[in-house]
Design a protein around this motif. Structure first.
Motif, PDB file in Angstrom:
ATOM      1  N   ASN A 192       0.822  -1.215   0.000  1.00 61.03           N
ATOM      2  CA  ASN A 192       0.000   0.000   0.000  1.00 61.03           C
ATOM      3  C   ASN A 192       0.855   1.264   0.000  1.00 61.03           C
ATOM      4  OD1 ASN A 192       0.707   0.386   2.769  1.00 61.03           O
ATOM      5  ND2 ASN A 192      -1.218  -0.527   3.494  1.00 61.03           N
ATOM      6  N   LEU A 193       2.157   1.118   0.206  1.00 59.61           N
ATOM      7  CA  LEU A 193       3.077   2.262   0.093  1.00 59.61           C
ATOM      8  C   LEU A 193       3.343   2.645  -1.364  1.00 59.61           C
ATOM      9  CD1 LEU A 193       5.526   1.106   2.868  1.00 59.61           C
ATOM     10  CD2 LEU A 193       4.139   3.194   2.968  1.00 59.61           C
ATOM     11  N   THR A 194       3.029   1.753  -2.294  1.00 60.65           N
ATOM     12  CA  THR A 194       3.191   2.047  -3.727  1.00 60.65           C
ATOM     13  C   THR A 194       1.896   1.745  -4.469  1.00 60.65           C
ATOM     14  OG1 THR A 194       4.159  -0.163  -4.056  1.00 60.65           O
ATOM     15  CG2 THR A 194       5.676   1.669  -3.759  1.00 60.65           C
ATOM     16  N   ARG A 195       0.795   2.074  -3.826  1.00 57.77           N
ATOM     17  CA  ARG A 195      -0.502   1.746  -4.401  1.00 57.77           C
ATOM     18  C   ARG A 195      -0.733   2.505  -5.710  1.00 57.77           C
ATOM     19  NH1 ARG A 195      -5.203   0.377  -0.611  1.00 57.77           N
ATOM     20  NH2 ARG A 195      -4.335   1.871   0.854  1.00 57.77           N
ATOM     21  N   VAL A 229       7.167  -0.882   7.404  1.00 55.39           N
ATOM     22  CA  VAL A 229       6.328  -2.081   7.474  1.00 55.39           C
ATOM     23  C   VAL A 229       5.287  -1.941   8.580  1.00 55.39           C
ATOM     24  CG1 VAL A 229       6.338  -4.539   8.019  1.00 55.39           C
ATOM     25  CG2 VAL A 229       8.025  -3.609   6.428  1.00 55.39           C
ATOM     26  N   HIS A 230       5.680  -1.420   9.737  1.00 59.97           N
ATOM     27  CA  HIS A 230       4.725  -1.258  10.827  1.00 59.97           C
ATOM     28  C   HIS A 230       3.597  -0.308  10.433  1.00 59.97           C
ATOM     29  CE1 HIS A 230       3.114   0.482  14.605  1.00 59.97           C
ATOM     30  NE2 HIS A 230       3.233  -0.750  15.038  1.00 59.97           N
ATOM     31  N   VAL A 231       3.937   0.831   9.852  1.00 59.51           N
ATOM     32  CA  VAL A 231       2.934   1.820   9.469  1.00 59.51           C
ATOM     33  C   VAL A 231       2.033   1.283   8.365  1.00 59.51           C
ATOM     34  CG1 VAL A 231       2.648   4.045   8.327  1.00 59.51           C
ATOM     35  CG2 VAL A 231       4.207   3.845  10.252  1.00 59.51           C
ATOM     36  N   SER A 232       2.620   0.647   7.360  1.00 57.27           N
ATOM     37  CA  SER A 232       1.796   0.115   6.272  1.00 57.27           C
ATOM     38  C   SER A 232       0.879  -0.986   6.777  1.00 57.27           C
ATOM     39  CB  SER A 232       2.671  -0.391   5.125  1.00 57.27           C
ATOM     40  OG  SER A 232       3.501  -1.463   5.528  1.00 57.27           O
ATOM     41  N   ALA A 261      -0.647   7.129  12.159  1.00 57.26           N
ATOM     42  CA  ALA A 261      -0.147   6.158  11.183  1.00 57.26           C
ATOM     43  C   ALA A 261      -0.361   6.648   9.756  1.00 57.26           C
ATOM     44  CB  ALA A 261      -0.826   4.806  11.396  1.00 57.26           C
ATOM     45  N   LEU A 262      -1.517   7.257   9.494  1.00 58.48           N
ATOM     46  CA  LEU A 262      -1.783   7.774   8.153  1.00 58.48           C
ATOM     47  C   LEU A 262      -0.816   8.904   7.790  1.00 58.48           C
ATOM     48  CD1 LEU A 262      -5.680   7.773   8.175  1.00 58.48           C
ATOM     49  CD2 LEU A 262      -4.227   6.511   6.575  1.00 58.48           C
ATOM     50  N   ARG A 263      -0.521   9.768   8.747  1.00 58.99           N
ATOM     51  CA  ARG A 263       0.414  10.861   8.476  1.00 58.99           C
ATOM     52  C   ARG A 263       1.806  10.311   8.145  1.00 58.99           C
ATOM     53  NH1 ARG A 263      -0.438  13.331  12.713  1.00 58.99           N
ATOM     54  NH2 ARG A 263       1.314  12.581  13.966  1.00 58.99           N
ATOM     55  N   GLU A 264       2.272   9.344   8.925  1.00 61.41           N
ATOM     56  CA  GLU A 264       3.589   8.766   8.662  1.00 61.41           C
ATOM     57  C   GLU A 264       3.585   7.943   7.376  1.00 61.41           C
ATOM     58  OE1 GLU A 264       6.599   9.268  10.368  1.00 61.41           O
ATOM     59  OE2 GLU A 264       5.239  10.906  10.885  1.00 61.41           O
TER      60      GLU A 264
END
Length: 452
Positions: free
Chosen positions: A72-75, A104-107, A437-440
């Motif tokens: 989801n980091l490269t969605r 990984v934790h944030v995603s 988490a969304l901000r990071e």
């Protein structure tokens, strides 16, 4: 008077207990994270807490059998969206080389919130890119922070471009590194007890990204520790060609040669086995994670789900990677399975109840947890969803609530309960860390996609 139960979900328009039983006006009573009882109008027990499902359908929680949450980091990454599977992979591997524990934790935190909103109460995740250590630990930490039921599958790639594979060396590991960390993760995190929130499986990525020796050694390790096995299999025609050229056999034969042909294994996609290979997989009890949206978007074909189920293969639903499917809604994937099943086999090939059964009991079979997940019979884990469809979307849908739930829509979870805990309430995640988490996540995603 009997003691009050912990939670009562009541007044459902329809309660779907499992593939055999539905209760109009039904209720579910929960105690100690388990289903204590189900019933119909007029027999509700006293409860310390209640959730109204008035006018809504209640089902077991949906179960995701294949995912790559970090993606989801490269969605919807523009340079990759219109290529073949191999083009897509080679474009994104260099970006994923930036993964670290924070990413990984944030995603995972954001991805699990999205899964919960789509009615998913249990998910596996196939994390196979390891440019740095302890990445699986980071996503397990996110699952524990949330209280999400999670099957972490320790993926791996050892065959880099220099060794005849696809990924760059920056995201691969040696066989010794993979096996040592796999054993460490099992000892540190795998919980074999009934009702476990966290389990670990072993998951070399694919025939074209690991060696035959690692596949064989991983199967032996899984046998020793009694954990499950997962991999991609028969996803693309290029995989057939690769296996024939590299191993002298087709993917299913290679799968058998390495010791994976057993009911310990479930595989993602499984689009291109022939009839004889399907029968061999079924006889061994191998499960299949059917990924409708990903397969359609990449355009590589779709699994023969009707034939698989007729042969007795356990078939579950997978939403697959957030950079190929670009969402993590199990409701959308279940609807996709309904549409694809009817498209492939005609109107009688798939009903909404069939698709729901695949996403619940079929998925639970794939994960080896059919006894306690995927249904709401007394004793099951209290994982359930109260579904919300807008009254405009439901206007005129009067004769069959289950068909209306999947044909009309879109639907999302109004309430999601995992182990008796409400994690989505009135359509919104009950997760105090989500805003941070969304901000990071936005910051890390922009950096990974080289937009800052």
């Amino acid at each position: 008077m009997p003691p009050a139960v912990d939670l009562l979900v009541k007044d459902a328009e329809l309660l779907v207990v499992d593939g055999e039983r539905e209760i109009p006006g039904g209720w579910v009573a929960v105690t100690d994270g388990r289903v204590a009882a189900v019933g119909g109008p007029g027999a509700e027990p006293e409860a310390r807490s209640t959730v109204s499902a008035a006018g809504r359908i209640v089902t077991p929680g949906l179960i995701n059998t294949h995912h790559h949450i970090y993606q989801n980091l490269t969605r919807s990454y523009a340079p990759a969206v219109n290529g073949s599977l191999f083009d897509w992979l080679t474009t994104l591997y260099p970006l994923w080389a930036a993964l670290d524990e924070e990413a990984v934790h944030v995603s995972a935190y954001v991805g699990m919130a999205e899964l919960l909103m789509g009615g998913c109460t249990t998910s596996s995740d196939h994390l196979y890119v390891h440019p740095r250590p302890h990445l699986v630990d980071a996503e397990i930490r996110a699952a524990r922070d949330i209280g999400f039921r999670f099957h972490a599958t320790r993926g791996s790639m050892t065959r880099s471009v220099e060794d005849g594979g696809l990924p760059p060396r920056s995201v691969t590991q040696t066989e010794d590194e993979v096996l040592a960390d796999s054993e460490r993760l099992i000892k540190a995190h795998h919980d074999p007890r009934p009702g476990a929130l966290v389990r670990v499986a072993l998951a070399p990525c694919s025939p074209f990204s690991v060696t035959k020796e690692l596949m064989t050694a991983t199967a032996e390790l899984a046998e020793r520790y009694d954990v499950r096995l997962h991999t991609h299999l028969a996803e693309d025609r290029d995989e057939d060609t690769y296996c024939l050229e590299t191993y002298g056999c087709r993917p299913v034969e290679y799968f058998e040669d390495t010791g994976w042909l057993s009911d310990r294994s479930w595989v993602a996609h499984c689009i291109h086995p022939n009839d004889a290979e399907l029968r061999r997989l079924a006889a061994a009890g191998v499960g299949v994670a059917h990924c409708p949206s990903s397969n359609m978007l990449i355009g590589g074909g779709t699994a023969r789900v009707k034939e698989m189920r007729e042969l007795g293969l356990p078939v579950g639903i997978g939403c697959d990677g957030s950079a190929s499917t670009d969402h993590a809604s199990l409701w959308m994937e279940t609807r996709g399975a309904l549409l694809l099943g009817r498209y492939r086999g005609g109107p009688g090939a798939m009903t909404a109840r069939d698709a729901l059964d695949i996403a619940t009991r079929g998925s639970a079979q794939c994960l080896g947890r059919a006894d306690e997940l995927g249904h709401l019979r007394p004793g099951a884990c209290a994982d359930l969803v109260v579904w919300d469809l807008h009254e405009v979307a439901l206007a005129g849908a009067l004769s069959d609530p289950v068909e209306a739930w999947l044909r009309c829509g879109p639907a999302r979870a109004w309430t999601t309960v995992v182990g008796g805990r409400v994690l989505v309430d009135r359509g919104e995640p009950v997760l105090p860390g989500l805003r941070d988490a969304l901000r990071e996540h936005g910051r890390i995603a922009r950096s990974m996609q080289r937009l800052t």
